[in-house]
Design a protein around this motif. Structure first.
Motif, mmCIF file in Angstrom:
data_model
loop_
_atom_site.group_PDB
_atom_site.id
_atom_site.type_symbol
_atom_site.label_atom_id
_atom_site.label_comp_id
_atom_site.label_asym_id
_atom_site.label_seq_id
_atom_site.Cartn_x
_atom_site.Cartn_y
_atom_site.Cartn_z
ATOM 1 N N ARG A 91 38.138 47.215 34.841
ATOM 2 C CA ARG A 91 36.979 47.862 34.227
ATOM 3 C C ARG A 91 35.780 46.939 34.150
ATOM 4 N NH1 ARG A 91 39.932 51.818 30.498
ATOM 5 N NH2 ARG A 91 38.051 52.004 29.316
ATOM 6 N N SER A 92 35.672 46.024 35.114
ATOM 7 C CA SER A 92 34.602 45.032 35.033
ATOM 8 C C SER A 92 33.260 45.625 35.415
ATOM 9 C CB SER A 92 34.906 43.847 35.933
ATOM 10 O OG SER A 92 34.877 44.254 37.282
ATOM 11 N N HIS A 125 27.237 46.255 28.915
ATOM 12 C CA HIS A 125 28.593 46.107 29.460
ATOM 13 C C HIS A 125 29.164 44.733 29.113
ATOM 14 C CE1 HIS A 125 31.808 45.926 32.464
ATOM 15 N NE2 HIS A 125 31.728 47.231 32.514
ATOM 16 N N GLN A 126 30.461 44.691 28.889
ATOM 17 C CA GLN A 126 31.086 43.431 28.441
ATOM 18 C C GLN A 126 30.966 42.296 29.458
ATOM 19 O OE1 GLN A 126 32.794 46.156 29.237
ATOM 20 N NE2 GLN A 126 34.445 45.626 30.622
ATOM 21 N N ILE A 127 30.623 42.621 30.677
ATOM 22 C CA ILE A 127 30.518 41.584 31.707
ATOM 23 C C ILE A 127 29.385 40.603 31.378
ATOM 24 C CG2 ILE A 127 28.891 42.600 33.375
ATOM 25 C CD1 ILE A 127 32.326 41.259 34.314
ATOM 26 N N LYS A 172 45.299 41.239 27.764
ATOM 27 C CA LYS A 172 45.256 41.421 29.213
ATOM 28 C C LYS A 172 43.845 41.231 29.756
ATOM 29 C CE LYS A 172 46.307 45.145 32.528
ATOM 30 N NZ LYS A 172 46.999 44.380 33.568
ATOM 31 N N ASN A 173 43.805 40.781 30.960
ATOM 32 C CA ASN A 173 42.535 40.678 31.675
ATOM 33 C C ASN A 173 42.219 42.037 32.304
ATOM 34 O OD1 ASN A 173 40.370 40.057 33.229
ATOM 35 N ND2 ASN A 173 41.474 38.778 34.686
ATOM 36 N N TRP A 174 41.275 42.734 31.708
ATOM 37 C CA TRP A 174 40.920 44.066 32.243
ATOM 38 C C TRP A 174 39.801 43.988 33.263
ATOM 39 C CZ3 TRP A 174 44.005 48.115 31.495
ATOM 40 C CH2 TRP A 174 44.873 48.088 30.404
ATOM 41 N N ARG A 175 39.365 42.764 33.574
ATOM 42 C CA ARG A 175 38.235 42.644 34.505
ATOM 43 C C ARG A 175 38.474 43.320 35.845
ATOM 44 N NH1 ARG A 175 35.077 37.018 34.670
ATOM 45 N NH2 ARG A 175 33.661 38.313 35.853
ATOM 46 N N PRO A 176 39.649 43.133 36.448
ATOM 47 C CA PRO A 176 39.830 43.796 37.744
ATOM 48 C C PRO A 176 39.848 45.314 37.630
ATOM 49 C CG PRO A 176 41.548 42.158 37.332
ATOM 50 C CD PRO A 176 40.814 42.358 36.049
ATOM 51 N N LYS A 183 34.561 38.808 28.746
ATOM 52 C CA LYS A 183 34.470 39.570 30.002
ATOM 53 C C LYS A 183 35.758 40.315 30.351
ATOM 54 C CE LYS A 183 31.342 36.093 31.888
ATOM 55 N NZ LYS A 183 30.073 36.691 31.491
ATOM 56 N N GLU A 184 36.876 39.855 29.784
ATOM 57 C CA GLU A 184 38.156 40.489 30.115
ATOM 58 C C GLU A 184 38.452 41.712 29.252
ATOM 59 O OE1 GLU A 184 41.072 37.414 29.897
ATOM 60 O OE2 GLU A 184 40.328 36.418 31.695
ATOM 61 N N ALA A 185 37.534 42.039 28.336
ATOM 62 C CA ALA A 185 37.780 43.147 27.404
ATOM 63 C C ALA A 185 37.882 44.490 28.109
ATOM 64 C CB ALA A 185 36.654 43.198 26.372
ATOM 65 N N LYS A 186 38.679 45.367 27.514
ATOM 66 C CA LYS A 186 38.737 46.758 27.986
ATOM 67 C C LYS A 186 37.652 47.502 27.223
ATOM 68 C CE LYS A 186 42.750 49.402 28.207
ATOM 69 N NZ LYS A 186 43.794 50.179 27.501
ATOM 70 N N ASN A 187 36.673 48.023 27.920
ATOM 71 C CA ASN A 187 35.603 48.721 27.215
ATOM 72 C C ASN A 187 36.059 50.119 26.797
ATOM 73 O OD1 ASN A 187 35.397 50.369 29.512
ATOM 74 N ND2 ASN A 187 34.006 48.942 30.469
ATOM 75 N N VAL A 188 35.270 50.769 25.974
ATOM 76 C CA VAL A 188 35.667 52.092 25.502
ATOM 77 C C VAL A 188 34.801 53.181 26.150
ATOM 78 C CG1 VAL A 188 36.067 53.544 23.489
ATOM 79 C CG2 VAL A 188 36.468 51.091 23.342
#
Lengths: 310, 234
Positions: free
Chosen positions: B208-209, A111-113, B202-206, A118-123
């Motif tokens: 899809r984190s 996971h990108q975390i 964009k910050n997608w953390r909130p 870390k802010e990436a949109k995963n697929v």
């Protein structure tokens, strides 16, 4: 069937296979990759190029695979589901086959975390099992997952990973069975320190006859220090590192030498485990030690079943 | 509100295979407004299942109950007596409600009678449109009050793609282009300058984190002592 790759040739001939991992660089300079490939050439049947491992941006797995081919070394291209949807996965598989990359390892991906984006949109459009289904259908039926006929099917030898130490333990072998049913030709496991648990896992694998359906390459990772062992135990999810391993590393006069010795002993042990058809050496950031490990484990020279085409 | 749509009857019947004492659970909240799972729909579905059972000689026992809000444990706990003796719950609440039922009655097989679609609003009677992508990082102040995450097919953050024509999206001539709507709104607000500002990745953390998103309102959370006092009184 004609072997798609050297790795397939070795495994199908019943010889004990060796694969090793190369971490692509965090930059655009391929020289370090070339150096690793040259140093390790002849010490493994194929080399895994990791795909932005732990979600840290690195030189891409497919480009790194190509660099290996240019050095006359057979790659195993890792392809994580984290960053690609089914369109990209199929497209990259066709591209890989076209350029001579034949071993593809299907994995979900960290996971990108855990990485540096870390802010990436995963697929995660597909999971690793679905990725196997899609790629097998391309190879065996010459069709895209959408049903279109390909003008030529890719030649692929498909791999997947399994972690015998993840939980729930009872589901690890059924999950392996799912991967085999989905199309895995070979399996590389998480690194093994807890031999007791691994042997229990292999008992279950044999009970289901999976060792006759898929080639299992047992993972080993040489430890550099007791600290590294503790890190694996406490920070890497799904890892089992028994205390005696940590104590052994702690008490060693030369921890690095001890780590190599331990790794070689593990390989010697794994050679005796029924159903294990090879080892996968993950010398993370310690690639230069692979030749020594392979020699010490009595696995050198390697048979050459097929020269990589480029 | 949450928009849901009832699953086709044959799918519902298939899910009930192997069970015979069915409790249909409806919800008076969102799913009632979008006519998917309210009291009326629960009644109709229960009756359809009874008819099916009679026609096929299945001898199902089907009862129904409709709760105020199935997403809240307080309401769900009240159906102890309804659930007694049942071997399956057919939930017409949204996916949230179905899971709350499962949490409170973990031994009970819960099957979904609706597909939960989106967070949206009625456009007109019988037509519901998604309005919010629930991304956890709202940008409506930059986009004229129109959500690009939910209303642009590509969730673009910097204006319409090349597929936007005559106010419609390339995916379907009936789908309005979200960015066309944003443009119109910003124009009306005299804030077209926002259209020209490049919004960085964009910050997608909130959003899809990883794992379920947990929201904590500290001031509302009870201390152990408060819970004890509350627990002592009915």
């Amino acid at each position: 069937m004609k072997a798609a790759s050297n790795l397939q040739g070795v495994l199908d001939s019943g010889q004990f296979a060796v694969t090793a991992e190369i971490g692509p660089p965090k930059g655009a300079n391929p020289e370090v990759l070339r150096k690793h490939a040259r140093n390790m050439k002849g010490y493994a049947d194929a080399f895994n190029l990791t795909d932005n491992q732990t979600a840290v941006v690195r030189l891409s797995s497919w480009a790194a695979s190509l660099v290996c081919l240019q050095e006359g070394v057979e790659p195993v291209m890792q392809m994580a589901c984290r960053d690609r949807n089914r369109i990209a996965i199929q497209s990259d598989a066709l591209g890989a086959s076209a350029l001579g990359v034949r071993n593809v390892l299907c994995l979900t991906g960290d996971h990108q975390i855990f990485g540096n984006q870390k802010e990436a949109k995963n697929v995660y459009d597909l999971d690793s099992i679905q990725e196997l289904m899609v790629l097998r259908s391309m190879r065996d039926e010459g069709k895209t997952w959408g049903g279109d006929t390909l003008d030529s099917a890719p030649q692929l030898y498909l791999g997947a990973v399994e972690n015998p130490f993840g939980d729930p333990f009872e589901f690890r072998v059924p999950r392996l069975a799912k991967k085999v049913a989905a199309g895995a030709d070979f399996i590389q496991t998480q690194s093994i320190y807890d031999m007791e648990r691994f042997e229990t896992f292999m008992d279950q694998v044999r009970e289901r006859g999976l060792d006759r359906k898929v080639h299992i390459l047992a993972g080993v990772l040489p430890l550099k220090s007791a600290k590294a062992a503790l890190y694996m135990k406490n920070k890497v999810s799904g890892m089992s590192v028994p205390d005696e391993i940590i104590d052994r590393m702690k008490n060693a006069a030369d921890p690095k030498a001890e780590g190599i010795k331990l790794c070689v002993e593990t390989i010697e042990h794994l050679k005796q485990v029924k159903g294990v058809h090879g080892v996968h050496i993950m010398a993370v950031a310690w690639e230069e030690k692979v030749p020594e490990i392979v020699r010490e484990a009595g696995l050198h020279p390697r048979p050459v079943m097929m020269e990589p085409e480029h | 509100m949450i928009i849901a749509e009832q699953k086709p009857l044959n799918e519902v019947i298939e899910m009930l295979e192997g069970h015979s004492r069915v409790l249909v659970v409806g919800c008076r909240s969102c799913v009632a407004v979008c006519l998917a799972g309210g009291e009326k729909e629960a009644g109709i579905l229960a009756e359809s299942l009874r008819l099916h059972s009679d026609l096929k000689g299945k001898e199902w026992e089907v009862e129904e109950v409709t709760l105020e809000r199935v997403c809240e444990k307080e309401w769900v706990r009240g159906m102890d007596s309804d659930i007694e003796g049942k071997d399956v719950v057919l939930s017409l609440a949204c996916g949230v409600g179905a899971q709350v039922i499962h949490e409170l009655y973990p031994g009970m097989f819960v099957v979904p009678g609706v597909n939960t679609i989106s967070m949206g609003a009625p456009e007109e009677q019988g037509i519901y449109l998604e309005k919010c992508g629930g991304c956890g990082d709202c940008v409506l102040h930059l986009t004229g009050g129109v959500c690009p995450v939910a209303r642009c097919s590509k969730s673009l953050m910097n204006g319409p793609c090349g597929g936007s024509q005559n106010g419609k999206c390339e995916i379907d001539p009936d789908t309005p282009c979200g960015w066309d709507q944003i443009y119109r709104s910003l124009k009306e607000l005299n804030r077209l300058d926002l259209m020209e500002t490049a919004i960085p990745p964009k910050n997608w953390r909130p959003s899809r984190s990883g794992g379920p998103r947990k929201t904590v309102r500290k001031e509302a959370v009870q201390t152990d002592e408060e819970k004890k006092i509350r627990g002592a009184s009915p």
